[in-house]
Design a protein around this motif. Structure first.
Motif, PDB file in Angstrom:
ATOM      1  N   ASP A 194      18.130  31.634  12.290  1.00  0.00           N
ATOM      2  CA  ASP A 194      18.500  30.546  13.203  1.00  0.00           C
ATOM      3  C   ASP A 194      18.311  30.977  14.655  1.00  0.00           C
ATOM      4  O   ASP A 194      17.837  30.195  15.492  1.00  0.00           O
ATOM      5  CB  ASP A 194      19.954  30.141  12.974  1.00  0.00           C
ATOM      6  CG  ASP A 194      20.179  29.542  11.596  1.00  0.00           C
ATOM      7  OD1 ASP A 194      19.274  28.867  11.086  1.00  0.00           O
ATOM      8  OD2 ASP A 194      21.265  29.774  11.026  1.00  0.00           O
ATOM      9  N   ILE A 195      18.710  32.197  14.956  1.00  0.00           N
ATOM     10  CA  ILE A 195      18.608  32.687  16.334  1.00  0.00           C
ATOM     11  C   ILE A 195      17.140  32.796  16.744  1.00  0.00           C
ATOM     12  O   ILE A 195      16.744  32.369  17.826  1.00  0.00           O
ATOM     13  CB  ILE A 195      19.320  34.047  16.454  1.00  0.00           C
ATOM     14  CG1 ILE A 195      20.811  33.886  16.151  1.00  0.00           C
ATOM     15  CG2 ILE A 195      19.113  34.650  17.839  1.00  0.00           C
ATOM     16  CD1 ILE A 195      21.544  35.191  15.971  1.00  0.00           C
ATOM     17  N   ARG A 196      16.326  33.358  15.864  1.00  0.00           N
ATOM     18  CA  ARG A 196      14.908  33.544  16.190  1.00  0.00           C
ATOM     19  C   ARG A 196      14.219  32.205  16.402  1.00  0.00           C
ATOM     20  O   ARG A 196      13.467  32.020  17.358  1.00  0.00           O
ATOM     21  CB  ARG A 196      14.227  34.314  15.053  1.00  0.00           C
ATOM     22  CG  ARG A 196      12.770  34.658  15.304  1.00  0.00           C
ATOM     23  CD  ARG A 196      12.192  35.442  14.135  1.00  0.00           C
ATOM     24  NE  ARG A 196      12.088  34.653  12.935  1.00  0.00           N
ATOM     25  CZ  ARG A 196      11.080  33.831  12.659  1.00  0.00           C
ATOM     26  NH1 ARG A 196      10.082  33.704  13.517  1.00  0.00           N
ATOM     27  NH2 ARG A 196      11.042  33.133  11.543  1.00  0.00           N
ATOM     28  N   ARG A 197      14.507  31.241  15.530  1.00  0.00           N
ATOM     29  CA  ARG A 197      13.803  29.963  15.611  1.00  0.00           C
ATOM     30  C   ARG A 197      14.414  29.016  16.638  1.00  0.00           C
ATOM     31  O   ARG A 197      13.879  27.927  16.866  1.00  0.00           O
ATOM     32  CB  ARG A 197      13.741  29.316  14.237  1.00  0.00           C
ATOM     33  CG  ARG A 197      13.039  30.204  13.225  1.00  0.00           C
ATOM     34  CD  ARG A 197      12.612  29.505  11.985  1.00  0.00           C
ATOM     35  NE  ARG A 197      11.569  28.528  12.214  1.00  0.00           N
ATOM     36  CZ  ARG A 197      10.722  28.101  11.275  1.00  0.00           C
ATOM     37  NH1 ARG A 197      10.776  28.626  10.066  1.00  0.00           N
ATOM     38  NH2 ARG A 197       9.817  27.180  11.544  1.00  0.00           N
ATOM     39  N   SER A 198      15.522  29.397  17.249  1.00  0.00           N
ATOM     40  CA  SER A 198      16.056  28.585  18.339  1.00  0.00           C
ATOM     41  C   SER A 198      15.219  28.728  19.606  1.00  0.00           C
ATOM     42  O   SER A 198      15.278  27.867  20.488  1.00  0.00           O
ATOM     43  CB  SER A 198      17.507  28.990  18.636  1.00  0.00           C
ATOM     44  OG  SER A 198      17.548  30.274  19.246  1.00  0.00           O
ATOM     45  N   GLY A 199      14.446  29.817  19.702  1.00  0.00           N
ATOM     46  CA  GLY A 199      13.674  30.067  20.914  1.00  0.00           C
ATOM     47  C   GLY A 199      14.534  30.447  22.110  1.00  0.00           C
ATOM     48  O   GLY A 199      14.060  30.463  23.244  1.00  0.00           O
ATOM     49  N   ALA A 200      15.796  30.772  21.856  1.00  0.00           N
ATOM     50  CA  ALA A 200      16.740  31.031  22.943  1.00  0.00           C
ATOM     51  C   ALA A 200      16.519  32.421  23.539  1.00  0.00           C
ATOM     52  O   ALA A 200      16.045  33.343  22.873  1.00  0.00           O
ATOM     53  CB  ALA A 200      18.171  30.899  22.435  1.00  0.00           C
ATOM     54  N   ARG A 201      16.898  32.550  24.798  1.00  0.00           N
ATOM     55  CA  ARG A 201      16.905  33.843  25.457  1.00  0.00           C
ATOM     56  C   ARG A 201      18.317  34.280  25.825  1.00  0.00           C
ATOM     57  O   ARG A 201      18.508  35.311  26.454  1.00  0.00           O
ATOM     58  CB  ARG A 201      16.041  33.811  26.720  1.00  0.00           C
ATOM     59  CG  ARG A 201      14.565  33.546  26.436  1.00  0.00           C
ATOM     60  CD  ARG A 201      13.676  34.043  27.563  1.00  0.00           C
ATOM     61  NE  ARG A 201      13.872  33.318  28.794  1.00  0.00           N
ATOM     62  CZ  ARG A 201      13.301  33.664  29.955  1.00  0.00           C
ATOM     63  NH1 ARG A 201      12.539  34.731  30.015  1.00  0.00           N
ATOM     64  NH2 ARG A 201      13.502  32.936  31.038  1.00  0.00           N
ATOM     65  N   SER A 202      19.322  33.487  25.437  1.00  0.00           N
ATOM     66  CA  SER A 202      20.717  33.843  25.715  1.00  0.00           C
ATOM     67  C   SER A 202      21.604  33.284  24.616  1.00  0.00           C
ATOM     68  O   SER A 202      21.216  32.360  23.894  1.00  0.00           O
ATOM     69  CB  SER A 202      21.153  33.296  27.080  1.00  0.00           C
ATOM     70  OG  SER A 202      21.157  31.879  27.045  1.00  0.00           O
ATOM     71  N   ILE A 203      22.812  33.834  24.506  1.00  0.00           N
ATOM     72  CA  ILE A 203      23.749  33.392  23.477  1.00  0.00           C
ATOM     73  C   ILE A 203      24.144  31.920  23.656  1.00  0.00           C
ATOM     74  O   ILE A 203      24.170  31.160  22.682  1.00  0.00           O
ATOM     75  CB  ILE A 203      24.995  34.298  23.476  1.00  0.00           C
ATOM     76  CG1 ILE A 203      24.607  35.727  23.030  1.00  0.00           C
ATOM     77  CG2 ILE A 203      26.071  33.733  22.565  1.00  0.00           C
ATOM     78  CD1 ILE A 203      24.099  35.817  21.616  1.00  0.00           C
ATOM     79  N   PRO A 204      24.473  31.445  24.873  1.00  0.00           N
ATOM     80  CA  PRO A 204      24.839  30.024  24.995  1.00  0.00           C
ATOM     81  C   PRO A 204      23.754  29.081  24.488  1.00  0.00           C
ATOM     82  O   PRO A 204      24.066  28.048  23.886  1.00  0.00           O
ATOM     83  CB  PRO A 204      25.063  29.857  26.504  1.00  0.00           C
ATOM     84  CG  PRO A 204      25.502  31.197  26.965  1.00  0.00           C
ATOM     85  CD  PRO A 204      24.697  32.170  26.144  1.00  0.00           C
ATOM     86  N   GLU A 205      22.481  29.414  24.694  1.00  0.00           N
ATOM     87  CA  GLU A 205      21.414  28.541  24.194  1.00  0.00           C
ATOM     88  C   GLU A 205      21.431  28.466  22.670  1.00  0.00           C
ATOM     89  O   GLU A 205      21.170  27.418  22.088  1.00  0.00           O
ATOM     90  CB  GLU A 205      20.060  29.051  24.681  1.00  0.00           C
ATOM     91  CG  GLU A 205      19.835  28.887  26.177  1.00  0.00           C
ATOM     92  CD  GLU A 205      18.577  29.589  26.648  1.00  0.00           C
ATOM     93  OE1 GLU A 205      17.562  28.914  26.828  1.00  0.00           O
ATOM     94  OE2 GLU A 205      18.622  30.833  26.821  1.00  0.00           O
ATOM     95  N   VAL A 206      21.744  29.575  22.005  1.00  0.00           N
ATOM     96  CA  VAL A 206      21.822  29.573  20.548  1.00  0.00           C
ATOM     97  C   VAL A 206      22.968  28.671  20.077  1.00  0.00           C
ATOM     98  O   VAL A 206      22.852  27.958  19.077  1.00  0.00           O
ATOM     99  CB  VAL A 206      22.018  31.004  20.017  1.00  0.00           C
ATOM    100  CG1 VAL A 206      22.104  31.002  18.497  1.00  0.00           C
ATOM    101  CG2 VAL A 206      20.895  31.913  20.479  1.00  0.00           C
ATOM    102  N   LEU A 207      24.069  28.680  20.828  1.00  0.00           N
ATOM    103  CA  LEU A 207      25.264  27.947  20.402  1.00  0.00           C
ATOM    104  C   LEU A 207      25.080  26.437  20.441  1.00  0.00           C
ATOM    105  O   LEU A 207      25.916  25.696  19.930  1.00  0.00           O
ATOM    106  CB  LEU A 207      26.452  28.346  21.287  1.00  0.00           C
ATOM    107  CG  LEU A 207      26.879  29.815  21.187  1.00  0.00           C
ATOM    108  CD1 LEU A 207      27.978  30.114  22.200  1.00  0.00           C
ATOM    109  CD2 LEU A 207      27.345  30.165  19.784  1.00  0.00           C
ATOM    110  N   ARG A 208      23.999  25.953  21.049  1.00  0.00           N
ATOM    111  CA  ARG A 208      23.752  24.515  21.071  1.00  0.00           C
ATOM    112  C   ARG A 208      23.568  23.933  19.681  1.00  0.00           C
ATOM    113  O   ARG A 208      23.672  22.725  19.482  1.00  0.00           O
ATOM    114  CB  ARG A 208      22.497  24.224  21.895  1.00  0.00           C
ATOM    115  CG  ARG A 208      22.687  24.368  23.393  1.00  0.00           C
ATOM    116  CD  ARG A 208      21.362  24.370  24.093  1.00  0.00           C
ATOM    117  NE  ARG A 208      21.477  24.204  25.532  1.00  0.00           N
ATOM    118  CZ  ARG A 208      20.496  24.473  26.381  1.00  0.00           C
ATOM    119  NH1 ARG A 208      19.339  24.917  25.929  1.00  0.00           N
ATOM    120  NH2 ARG A 208      20.671  24.299  27.667  1.00  0.00           N
ATOM    121  N   LEU A 209      23.295  24.776  18.690  1.00  0.00           N
ATOM    122  CA  LEU A 209      23.068  24.293  17.328  1.00  0.00           C
ATOM    123  C   LEU A 209      24.368  24.029  16.579  1.00  0.00           C
ATOM    124  O   LEU A 209      24.330  23.518  15.461  1.00  0.00           O
ATOM    125  CB  LEU A 209      22.238  25.327  16.548  1.00  0.00           C
ATOM    126  CG  LEU A 209      20.848  25.648  17.096  1.00  0.00           C
ATOM    127  CD1 LEU A 209      20.236  26.805  16.326  1.00  0.00           C
ATOM    128  CD2 LEU A 209      19.950  24.428  17.021  1.00  0.00           C
TER     129      LEU A 209
END
Length: 656
Positions: free
Chosen positions: A65-80
């Motif tokens: 999930d983290i890899r495919r979120s394309g995020a560069r920070s933890i808050p961006e990952v948490l949008r899911l």
């Protein structure tokens, strides 16, 4: 809505064409349904248990999930995650909350990284600016929505975010990551795994941070670019989970414009530096499993030219899990924490009294998990006692009842009490808000937020009802909750002591937050997976009849959207290529105080292409249609509204 549909129509055609491609043998998604249903969670009961057997609203974000979120920070990952409101304040600055009461520094939310709390007593929250992790080394992120204070202690009020990094044996190879954004700003990260004889394995890493600034409403740079570095190591025993030692050091520069009515806009430079050393030992003791965990942590913050602060922390935590008969499982433990906070005022905007604060905390907890009817009914009763030198002791009880009528269905009800301790700033800092001209006599006075060392802890009583269903093609979850807050810290008109008009902080506020959280995860085909999360929420502060107090509460309530959703479609293309599309929508933040934050809908795109078994490149585009929107206005260190348009990042990764 018509405008939104028009924007999304071309994207819909592309997605439909991709989804219609025939499936190939090599394009299966990484996790099977069996693996998804047996995901383990440790944050709810401080032990590993299947997600399906967890009596709580919890979401597990896997490494995939983290890899495919394309995020560069933890808050961006948490949008899911449903129930989690993530709003960007500026470059590197975030407002993250679980179930409302959103604010900068994630107040009322406990965030841990490998058992180390990153909760700062200075603001009673999390400073996201310098939490820049090597996301390739994060194994999973567990997000527990709702209180977790009976096991994790004060400040786990609205939720617990537990970030678990990979064991060193799981990252034996070397990794080099290089990325560049659309403005040409490069970033780099390197990691090297190794074996230490036959007894241990380890890794070392280093990364740089170089993020572009945001813009104001007129398109001018806000000058809040983020620069810094982080380096660290981790050692693990060869025998799984026997012991672990890790440590990191970092430095981060985060300039921003602090917009104060008096003396006006300040170009401030926020510098952060710090380090920690953490260790964990597990073993068998008295017929059960024992875990001893400890860390020392040092963070220095310089808010030039306003103030500086140094927070030093030592923490030791012990827990023991043992079966007591056929139907009881006990988990108990105790912990001590010492924090030394040294503050220094560098201007007349803020002052601390005293300058040095020592926080000493002792805690003990116990939980009994009872199998009322094996495989069908389970009851968990727990409580935590916590005593601090700066406040009265608090009890934080919890009860969770789980019913699993079938192997696919789970229904739970949860009730608990939690507390949030006031921050150093709320208790001991005087802060200049601005100036005001009195009507009679017509004189100008300075508005000063007055320190209040007698502030008490905020209280929460929470109830929650949830349902989780495992389908043949995925899973769904629905949760309704009601949080009742008392003793909330508010502000009211205080004494006039010319030339100052004081605003006093008190425990006079109370509020109710109610909501509904829906989430779904469906494998539409062998190469397409859909994830959706919807949150509906209402925030209502009690009226006190005091105009200043009620206006301040209304401003706090206005920082919460009443609905938001995320929809992500993941596609596996031929030749192991991947394309992921995420649609995010948030309702408006209501006036007063946030009248310029309207509702917004953005589309993010990620495409990755493995060149060979060693190298892959990835393109991520945030806000594909360049809406140039703003998401939040900081409630601490107020600053001009920051706007973000389309952002592109090209990343290459080598593994060898």
């Amino acid at each position: 809505m018509a405008r939104l549909i028009g924007r999304l129509r071309p994207l819909g055609w592309v997605l439909a064409m991709v989804a219609a491609r025939p499936a190939g043998a090599a394009e299966l998604l990484d996790l099977s349904l069996e693996q998804l249903s047996s995901l383990e969670v440790v944050s709810v009961s401080r032990k590993a248990q299947r997600l399906a057997d967890t009596p709580a609203a919890v979401t597990v974000l896997t490494a995939e999930d983290i890899r495919r979120s394309g995020a560069r920070s933890i808050p961006e990952v948490l949008r899911l995650v449903p129930g989690v409101q993530v709003a960007r304040i500026g470059a590197g600055r975030w407002a993250v909350s679980v179930r409302g009461l959103n604010s900068r520094f994630a107040s009322r939310l406990l965030v841990q990284i490998d058992g180390r709390s990153v909760y700062s007593p200075l603001f009673s929250g999390v400073i996201w600016e310098f939490q820049n992790l090597m996301l390739e080394d994060v194994a999973r992120i567990e997000v527990v929505r709702g209180p977790g204070a009976s096991l994790w202690g004060a400040n786990a009020v609205n939720g617990v975010i537990n970030i678990v990094t990979r064991r060193a044996s799981e990252t034996p190879e070397a990794l080099v990551r290089l990325s560049v954004d659309q403005s040409g700003r490069p970033e780099a990260a390197v990691r090297q795994g190794f074996r230490w004889g036959e007894s241990a394995s380890g890794r070392v890493f280093a990364l740089s941070v170089n993020r572009a600034p945001f813009e104001d409403a007129r398109g001018h740079s806000l000058g809040d670019e983020q620069t810094g570095w982080r380096a660290g190591f981790r050692l693990d025993s060869a025998q799984r989970n026997q012991w672990r030692v890790s440590g990191e050091a970092f430095r981060q520069r985060s300039p921003e414009t602090v917009d104060l009515p008096a003396p006006g806009a300040l170009d401030a430079t926020f510098d952060y530096e710090g380090a920690f050393l953490s260790g964990e030992r597990r073993g068998h003791w008295l017929g059960g499993e024992a875990t001893l965990r400890g860390y020392v942590d040092y963070v220095k913050m310089i808010f030039d030219p306003i103030a500086s602060a140094t927070v030093s922390t030592g923490d030791l935590d012990f827990q023991h899990r043992v079966n007591a008969g056929k139907r009881h499982e006990w988990i108990w433990g105790a912990g001590v924490r010492y924090q030394h906070v040294d503050t220094d005022s560098r201007s007349n905007i803020i002052s601390f009294a005293p300058d040095v604060t020592q926080l000493k905390t002792f805690s003990a907890f116990v939980q009994d998990e009872i199998a009322l009817v094996p495989r069908r009914w389970r009851l968990s009763l727990g409580a935590r006692f916590e005593a601090r030198n700066a406040s009265v002791p608090e009890w934080q009880p919890s009860a969770r009842l789980l019913w699993t009528p079938t192997d696919r269905d789970s229904v739970w009800v949860h009730g608990s009490r939690a507390v949030r301790t006031p921050s150093i700033g709320e208790r001991y800092a005087n802060l200049v808000y601005g100036t005001r001209t009195l009507p009679f006599p017509p004189v100008v006075v300075t508005i000063v937020g007055q320190r209040n060392p007698d502030l008490k802890a905020e209280h929460l009583r929470a109830v929650e009802l949830g349902y989780r269903r495992q389908w043949d093609i995925g899973s769904t979850e629905a949760v309704v909750f009601r949080h009742r807050y008392d003793n909330l810290i508010g502000s009211d008109l205080g004494p006039l002591a010319f030339p100052n008009q004081y605003i006093v902080r008190d425990n006079g506020s109370a509020a109710v937050v109610e909501g509904l959280e829906l989430s779904a995860d469906a494998r539409v085909s062998d190469r397409m997976r859909l994830l959706a999360a919807l949150t509906l929420m209402r925030t209502d502060y009690d009226r006190t009849g005091r105009p200043v107090h009620d206006e301040a509460d209304a401003q706090r309530a206005s920082r919460n959207a009443d609905h938001w959703f995320t929809l992500q479609a993941r596609f596996d293309l031929p030749a192991r290529r991947e394309m992921d599309v995420t649609v995010r929508h948030s309702g408006a933040l209501k006036a007063p105080g946030a009248e310029r934050v309207g509702s917004y809908t953005v589309v993010d795109l990620r495409y990755s292409h493995p060149w060979n078994r060693y190298f892959e490149w990835e393109l991520t585009v945030d806000d594909l249609f360049d809406d140039h929107h703003t998401e939040f206005n900081s409630d601490q260190f107020p600053s001009p509204y920051a706007y973000q348009g389309r952002r592109c990042v090209l990343t290459g990764r080598w593994r060898f």
